[in-house]
Structures are given as C-alpha cells and as structure tokens.
Design a protein around this motif. Structure first.
Motif, PDB file in Angstrom:
ATOM      1  N   TYR A 129       3.768 -28.828  17.030  1.00 43.70           N
ATOM      2  CA  TYR A 129       4.168 -27.737  17.920  1.00 43.70           C
ATOM      3  C   TYR A 129       3.384 -27.808  19.227  1.00 43.70           C
ATOM      4  CZ  TYR A 129       6.773 -26.038  13.967  1.00 43.70           C
ATOM      5  OH  TYR A 129       7.653 -25.959  12.927  1.00 43.70           O
ATOM      6  N   GLY A 130       3.603 -28.869  19.954  1.00 43.32           N
ATOM      7  CA  GLY A 130       2.917 -29.057  21.235  1.00 43.32           C
ATOM      8  C   GLY A 130       1.424 -29.214  21.047  1.00 43.32           C
ATOM      9  N   ASP A 131       1.044 -29.750  19.893  1.00 40.92           N
ATOM     10  CA  ASP A 131      -0.370 -29.996  19.571  1.00 40.92           C
ATOM     11  C   ASP A 131      -1.169 -28.710  19.425  1.00 40.92           C
ATOM     12  OD1 ASP A 131       0.193 -32.630  19.603  1.00 40.92           O
ATOM     13  OD2 ASP A 131      -0.926 -33.111  21.420  1.00 40.92           O
ATOM     14  N   GLY A 136     -13.119 -36.156  34.533  1.00 40.72           N
ATOM     15  CA  GLY A 136     -12.209 -35.020  34.463  1.00 40.72           C
ATOM     16  C   GLY A 136     -11.757 -34.592  35.846  1.00 40.72           C
ATOM     17  N   ARG A 137     -11.150 -33.422  35.895  1.00 46.02           N
ATOM     18  CA  ARG A 137     -10.646 -32.892  37.161  1.00 46.02           C
ATOM     19  C   ARG A 137     -11.766 -32.791  38.195  1.00 46.02           C
ATOM     20  NH1 ARG A 137      -6.230 -29.163  36.987  1.00 46.02           N
ATOM     21  NH2 ARG A 137      -7.070 -28.302  35.054  1.00 46.02           N
ATOM     22  N   GLY A 138     -12.991 -32.552  37.708  1.00 48.66           N
ATOM     23  CA  GLY A 138     -14.135 -32.403  38.606  1.00 48.66           C
ATOM     24  C   GLY A 138     -14.455 -33.655  39.405  1.00 48.66           C
ATOM     25  N   ALA A 189     -10.547 -40.571  30.332  1.00 49.93           N
ATOM     26  CA  ALA A 189     -10.284 -39.389  31.164  1.00 49.93           C
ATOM     27  C   ALA A 189      -9.781 -38.221  30.340  1.00 49.93           C
ATOM     28  CB  ALA A 189      -9.240 -39.734  32.227  1.00 49.93           C
ATOM     29  N   THR A 190      -9.826 -37.049  30.950  1.00 52.03           N
ATOM     30  CA  THR A 190      -9.160 -35.875  30.380  1.00 52.03           C
ATOM     31  C   THR A 190      -7.701 -35.893  30.863  1.00 52.03           C
ATOM     32  OG1 THR A 190      -9.758 -34.541  32.293  1.00 52.03           O
ATOM     33  CG2 THR A 190     -11.272 -34.478  30.407  1.00 52.03           C
ATOM     34  N   ARG A 191      -6.959 -34.854  30.530  1.00 55.18           N
ATOM     35  CA  ARG A 191      -5.540 -34.860  30.897  1.00 55.18           C
ATOM     36  C   ARG A 191      -5.281 -34.648  32.390  1.00 55.18           C
ATOM     37  NH1 ARG A 191      -0.861 -31.839  27.462  1.00 55.18           N
ATOM     38  NH2 ARG A 191      -0.844 -30.197  28.991  1.00 55.18           N
ATOM     39  N   TYR A 248      -5.434 -43.960  28.845  1.00 51.07           N
ATOM     40  CA  TYR A 248      -6.886 -43.728  28.818  1.00 51.07           C
ATOM     41  C   TYR A 248      -7.243 -42.264  28.580  1.00 51.07           C
ATOM     42  CZ  TYR A 248      -6.605 -48.389  30.568  1.00 51.07           C
ATOM     43  OH  TYR A 248      -6.297 -49.713  30.670  1.00 51.07           O
ATOM     44  N   GLN A 249      -6.230 -41.455  28.277  1.00 46.22           N
ATOM     45  CA  GLN A 249      -6.506 -40.032  28.006  1.00 46.22           C
ATOM     46  C   GLN A 249      -7.169 -39.879  26.642  1.00 46.22           C
ATOM     47  OE1 GLN A 249      -3.346 -37.189  28.820  1.00 46.22           O
ATOM     48  NE2 GLN A 249      -3.929 -36.029  27.009  1.00 46.22           N
ATOM     49  N   ILE A 250      -8.211 -39.070  26.616  1.00 44.63           N
ATOM     50  CA  ILE A 250      -8.954 -38.810  25.373  1.00 44.63           C
ATOM     51  C   ILE A 250      -8.665 -37.378  24.954  1.00 44.63           C
ATOM     52  CG2 ILE A 250     -11.284 -38.581  24.379  1.00 44.63           C
ATOM     53  CD1 ILE A 250     -12.087 -40.586  26.758  1.00 44.63           C
ATOM     54  N   GLY A 251      -8.372 -37.173  23.685  1.00 44.24           N
ATOM     55  CA  GLY A 251      -8.175 -35.803  23.222  1.00 44.24           C
ATOM     56  C   GLY A 251      -7.001 -35.653  22.288  1.00 44.24           C
ATOM     57  N   GLN A 252      -6.620 -34.419  22.114  1.00 46.91           N
ATOM     58  CA  GLN A 252      -5.599 -34.067  21.140  1.00 46.91           C
ATOM     59  C   GLN A 252      -4.298 -34.841  21.317  1.00 46.91           C
ATOM     60  OE1 GLN A 252      -5.498 -29.824  20.458  1.00 46.91           O
ATOM     61  NE2 GLN A 252      -3.295 -29.955  20.223  1.00 46.91           N
ATOM     62  N   SER A 253      -3.844 -34.968  22.573  1.00 47.99           N
ATOM     63  CA  SER A 253      -2.612 -35.726  22.782  1.00 47.99           C
ATOM     64  C   SER A 253      -2.922 -37.087  23.393  1.00 47.99           C
ATOM     65  CB  SER A 253      -1.629 -34.934  23.651  1.00 47.99           C
ATOM     66  OG  SER A 253      -2.298 -34.307  24.716  1.00 47.99           O
ATOM     67  N   GLY A 254      -4.163 -37.538  23.262  1.00 46.33           N
ATOM     68  CA  GLY A 254      -4.566 -38.861  23.740  1.00 46.33           C
ATOM     69  C   GLY A 254      -5.279 -39.616  22.633  1.00 46.33           C
ATOM     70  N   ILE A 284     -16.103 -32.712  33.543  1.00 45.10           N
ATOM     71  CA  ILE A 284     -15.225 -32.321  32.426  1.00 45.10           C
ATOM     72  C   ILE A 284     -15.712 -30.971  31.901  1.00 45.10           C
ATOM     73  CG2 ILE A 284     -14.654 -32.884  30.015  1.00 45.10           C
ATOM     74  CD1 ILE A 284     -14.672 -35.840  30.830  1.00 45.10           C
ATOM     75  N   SER A 285     -14.777 -30.023  31.715  1.00 43.51           N
ATOM     76  CA  SER A 285     -15.217 -28.675  31.312  1.00 43.51           C
ATOM     77  C   SER A 285     -15.571 -28.592  29.839  1.00 43.51           C
ATOM     78  CB  SER A 285     -14.122 -27.652  31.645  1.00 43.51           C
ATOM     79  OG  SER A 285     -12.947 -27.954  30.913  1.00 43.51           O
ATOM     80  N   GLY A 286     -14.842 -29.383  28.980  1.00 49.24           N
ATOM     81  CA  GLY A 286     -15.118 -29.321  27.541  1.00 49.24           C
ATOM     82  C   GLY A 286     -14.094 -28.484  26.793  1.00 49.24           C
ATOM     83  N   VAL A 331     -11.188 -27.610  24.182  1.00 48.16           N
ATOM     84  CA  VAL A 331     -11.094 -28.098  22.803  1.00 48.16           C
ATOM     85  C   VAL A 331     -10.094 -29.252  22.686  1.00 48.16           C
ATOM     86  CG1 VAL A 331      -9.379 -26.353  22.118  1.00 48.16           C
ATOM     87  CG2 VAL A 331     -10.843 -27.400  20.383  1.00 48.16           C
ATOM     88  N   GLN A 332      -9.027 -29.219  23.491  1.00 54.21           N
ATOM     89  CA  GLN A 332      -8.031 -30.297  23.418  1.00 54.21           C
ATOM     90  C   GLN A 332      -8.640 -31.635  23.842  1.00 54.21           C
ATOM     91  OE1 GLN A 332      -7.438 -27.414  24.971  1.00 54.21           O
ATOM     92  NE2 GLN A 332      -5.628 -26.499  24.044  1.00 54.21           N
ATOM     93  N   HIS A 333      -9.719 -31.575  24.599  1.00 54.64           N
ATOM     94  CA  HIS A 333     -10.409 -32.811  24.961  1.00 54.64           C
ATOM     95  C   HIS A 333     -11.503 -33.155  23.936  1.00 54.64           C
ATOM     96  CE1 HIS A 333     -12.037 -36.064  27.288  1.00 54.64           C
ATOM     97  NE2 HIS A 333     -13.239 -35.542  27.159  1.00 54.64           N
ATOM     98  N   ILE A 371     -22.210 -34.337  32.813  1.00 50.02           N
ATOM     99  CA  ILE A 371     -22.564 -34.030  34.204  1.00 50.02           C
ATOM    100  C   ILE A 371     -21.541 -33.015  34.696  1.00 50.02           C
ATOM    101  CG2 ILE A 371     -22.964 -34.981  36.507  1.00 50.02           C
ATOM    102  CD1 ILE A 371     -22.991 -37.813  35.120  1.00 50.02           C
ATOM    103  N   ASN A 372     -22.026 -31.833  35.061  1.00 49.77           N
ATOM    104  CA  ASN A 372     -21.105 -30.784  35.517  1.00 49.77           C
ATOM    105  C   ASN A 372     -21.877 -29.853  36.447  1.00 49.77           C
ATOM    106  OD1 ASN A 372     -19.386 -28.344  35.563  1.00 49.77           O
ATOM    107  ND2 ASN A 372     -18.255 -29.410  33.941  1.00 49.77           N
ATOM    108  N   LYS A 373     -21.211 -29.390  37.497  1.00 50.53           N
ATOM    109  CA  LYS A 373     -21.923 -28.533  38.451  1.00 50.53           C
ATOM    110  C   LYS A 373     -22.049 -27.098  37.949  1.00 50.53           C
ATOM    111  CE  LYS A 373     -18.038 -27.432  41.494  1.00 50.53           C
ATOM    112  NZ  LYS A 373     -17.435 -27.597  42.799  1.00 50.53           N
ATOM    113  N   ASP A 412     -23.539 -32.189  41.080  1.00 49.45           N
ATOM    114  CA  ASP A 412     -22.258 -32.700  41.590  1.00 49.45           C
ATOM    115  C   ASP A 412     -22.125 -34.170  41.197  1.00 49.45           C
ATOM    116  OD1 ASP A 412     -20.211 -33.772  43.266  1.00 49.45           O
ATOM    117  OD2 ASP A 412     -20.469 -32.065  44.616  1.00 49.45           O
ATOM    118  N   VAL A 413     -20.988 -34.512  40.554  1.00 52.19           N
ATOM    119  CA  VAL A 413     -20.800 -35.907  40.114  1.00 52.19           C
ATOM    120  C   VAL A 413     -20.937 -36.890  41.279  1.00 52.19           C
ATOM    121  CG1 VAL A 413     -19.383 -35.583  38.040  1.00 52.19           C
ATOM    122  CG2 VAL A 413     -18.289 -35.533  40.286  1.00 52.19           C
ATOM    123  N   ARG A 414     -20.562 -36.447  42.486  1.00 50.88           N
ATOM    124  CA  ARG A 414     -20.584 -37.365  43.634  1.00 50.88           C
ATOM    125  C   ARG A 414     -22.014 -37.679  44.068  1.00 50.88           C
ATOM    126  NH1 ARG A 414     -16.579 -33.568  46.794  1.00 50.88           N
ATOM    127  NH2 ARG A 414     -18.052 -32.184  45.753  1.00 50.88           N
TER     128      ARG A 414
END
Ligand code: FAD
Length: 327
Positions: free
Chosen positions: A138-140, A215-217, A240-242, A254-260, A273-275, A277-279, A292-294, A311-313
């Motif tokens: 059901y959509g994971d 991740g998105r960050g 990567a995340t989604r 290369y997606q890691i997680g529930q649907s990767g 990456i925020s963390g 649960v799907q990841h 690493i997260n700001k 900052d990751v950068r």
C-alpha cells in the motif's frame, strides 16, 4: 521430503552475496520444517561454486552448466528453471530481489501458474508450514504478510542484506548433481554481444563497505560532486535519499530506503539527510553512522555514532582536506 529451493546468482565468477543470505535463511526454515535445502546453480562455468553453497547450508546443489547460460538472459534461464521445478516440484523457491531475480521470478511464476511475492523483507513459516512472506505494501506504508495457500511452488524475491550471510562450514556434506541442459539456441531470441562495466554499478551500493549518502540538504546536483569525492577518498560508493532522485541529481538505482535499496555497510555517512523512517529503514543495519546536518535536532542524529552539526558544503571539504593530508 519438502524442499526449499534457492536460485543462485553469480557475478563475475562469484556467488552474489544475496544467494548466500538466502541459503542461510532457507537452512533456518528447513530446520524448523524438517525440509531440505536445494540450490539451483545455473551458469557457465559454475560447477566450482557448488562446494561454497554446501558449506553455507545447502543439502543439494543442482548444477546447470551450459554455454548459453554464461550471461543471464531471461529465456534460457526460465527454460531451465521451469523444467527443473516442474520435474522436481519444490515447495518453496527463493530468488534475490536483484535485477536478475526481479526479471526471472515473474516469468517463472507465469509459466508455472503460481504466486510470487516480490521484494520481501522477511520470511517465516506459519503453523501449517506455509511460507509467510513479509513485504511493504500500500504505497510502502504498511508491512503485510502474504501466503500462497493453494498453488505451488510458493515463490518470493527477497531484498539483499535483509538476512545475514551464514557461517561457512567446510566440513558440511551435501550432494552435487549435474543436471542435463538442452537449449535450442535458435529459439532464444537474444544474444549477449558484450558486457560493459558500469562506472559505479548500482549493485556495488548494496555490497559496499563504505556508503556516502546525500539528501535534499546537498542542495543541488553540482554539490553531489562532493559526495563522489568523499566516496572516492574512502573507497566507497554514493547513495541517496528519495528527494535527490526525484530532483534528478542521481539515478533511482542509488536510492536507499523503503522503496529503494537496503544496505548494511561498515561506514555510512549521511550528508544533508533528515532521517525519515522511510530512509532509515534502509540503512539502520550500518555498523557506524556519521551524520552531517545543519539542524542539531534532525532525527538522523538518533542513528548516528558521530554527529557533525554544520553545513555539508563546509564540512565535506574539511573532511576531504583531512583525508588528503593523511595520505
Ligand atoms: P529532508 O527530509 O528534506 O531533509 C533534508 C535535511 O538536510 C534536513 O534535515 C536539513 O536540516 C538538512 N540540510 C539542509 N541544508 C543543509 C546543509 N546545507 N548542510 C547540512 N544539512 C542540511 N525516502 C528515502 O530516502 N528512501 C525511500 O526509499 C523512501 N521511500 C518512501 C516511500 C513512501 C511511500 C513515502 C511516502 C516516502 C518515501 N521516502 C523515501 C521519502 C521520505 O519520507 C523522506 O521524505 C525523505 O527520506 C527525506 O529525504 P531527505 O532527508 O534527503 O530530505
């Protein structure tokens, strides 16, 4: 006696890790059910790999060695497997949820008119000895248990890394049986002309000891270059995340997680990456996690062995400078 089969997968002359994981799981199920474990080892040349399968828990290895099976192709593999399953009628047949398993298993399920559960995360037996196949659905959003009560064999593909590899016991005894393969080359439709190596094979992600995930960050596709530099410096691969996949910064493989992918590296570095649960469901088996997260309150820090708030950068170039200085 009830038989649990594992369809082996080989890669450049070696057994795929998921094959050994499935043999270990099949052994545990067989002990509970008083059943036997058989592995079908198709390819060319493959006979030399049979002993490793016995040492890992197989009672019997059926070796289908034929030049037409040297590289995986749907039709010859389906032909050989369908013939063996029809003749010997195993109760359960397990495949890795890899490109090969995801291609072969449905083709066989259709030929054999039986059920198939794709992408399982767990397997067990119920009180009646039916295979309980646990998978996201059901959509994971939920985990469901699926059984195949009437049709046989009960077939499932299982994600790599959800089961540990069994300890090998070289003293284990088993039976190695060469099975005759007769294939009509003219009817096979496809021919493998050349096998080209990927720059970073997606399969490497699941086997890598070091994964640097973004991740998105990370903010942009260009910033992903930092991840590749860090992965190279550590002998790892990038995941990567989604959101980066949705943004087109990296391929979905290369997606890691529930649907990767589900991975279990020795070192996992989560960058921006925020963390969610799907990841984390796909990386929680990593032995050492660096995040690493700001945002100091990001849930990924609950999974982290070491956390870097920044900052990751800025942090990734600083890590690269340290690594380069040590070389
Ligand atoms: P965000 O949650 O947006 O987090 C970005 C993080 O980066 C934030 O914590 C932020 O503080 C940090 N950040 C921002 N800028 C910087 C910077 N410059 N430096 C450092 N840190 C920074 N997701 C998966 O990953 N895999 C899956 O398989 C998956 N399957 C899903 C299945 C379903 C059915 C659904 C509904 C969702 C699924 N998702 C999956 C999505 C998941 O819910 C999350 O949305 C996703 O994991 C979030 O990714 P993220 O951590 O990269 O992004």
């Amino acid at each position: 006696m009830q038989e649990i089969w594992v369809v082996a997968e080989t890669n450049q002359g070696r057994l795929a890790p998921v094959t050994l994981e499935l043999v270990g799981k099949a052994r545990a199920l067989a002990e509970a059910a008083g059943a036997a474990v058989t592995v079908v080892l198709a390819g060319h040349p493959v006979a030399g790999l049979a002993a490793e399968l016995i040492a890992s828990g197989a009672d019997t290895v059926l070796v289908a060695d034929h030049a037409e099976l040297a590289s995986y192709r749907t039709l010859p593999y389906a032909e050989v497997l369908a013939g063996l399953i029809r003749a010997r009628r195993p109760s359960i047949v397990l495949f890795g949820a890899t490109s090969q398993g995801r291609d072969l298993a449905p083709r066989l399920a259709a030929r054999l008119r039986t059920g198939l559960t794709a992408d399982c995360l767990d397997l067990s037996l119920d009180k009646d000895g039916l295979l309980v196949q646990t998978k996201p659905s059901y959509g994971d959003n939920v985990m469901v248990d699926i059984v195949i009560p009437e049709h046989r064999p009960q077939m499932a593909t299982v994600r790599p890394h959800v089961f540990p590899q069994p300890e090998k016991n070289a003293a284990r005894r088993g039976r190695i049986e060469e099975v005759g393969v007769s294939l009509d080359s003219a009817a096979l439709c496809t021919r493998v002309r050349e096998v080209l190596a990927e720059v970073q094979p997606a399969s490497k992600l699941e086997e890598a000891e070091v994964v640097v995930a973004g991740g998105r960050g990370m903010g942009s596709k260009e910033n992903f270059a930092l991840l590749y530099q860090l992965a190279r410096a550590l002998g790892g691969v990038v995941g990567a995340t989604r959101p980066p996949v949705d943004e087109g910064w990296i391929d979905a493989a290369y997606q890691i997680g529930q649907s990767g992918k589900t991975i279990a590296p020795k070192l996992y570095i989560a960058c921006g990456i925020s963390g969610a649960v799907q990841h984390t469901v796909g990386m929680e088996k990593a032995k050492l996690v660096v995040a690493i997260n700001k945002d100091a309150g990001a849930p990924i820090f609950n999974f982290a062995t070491y956390g870097i708030v920044g900052d990751v950068r800025e942090v990734i170039p600083a890590l690269l400078a340290q690594l380069n200085a040590r070389k």
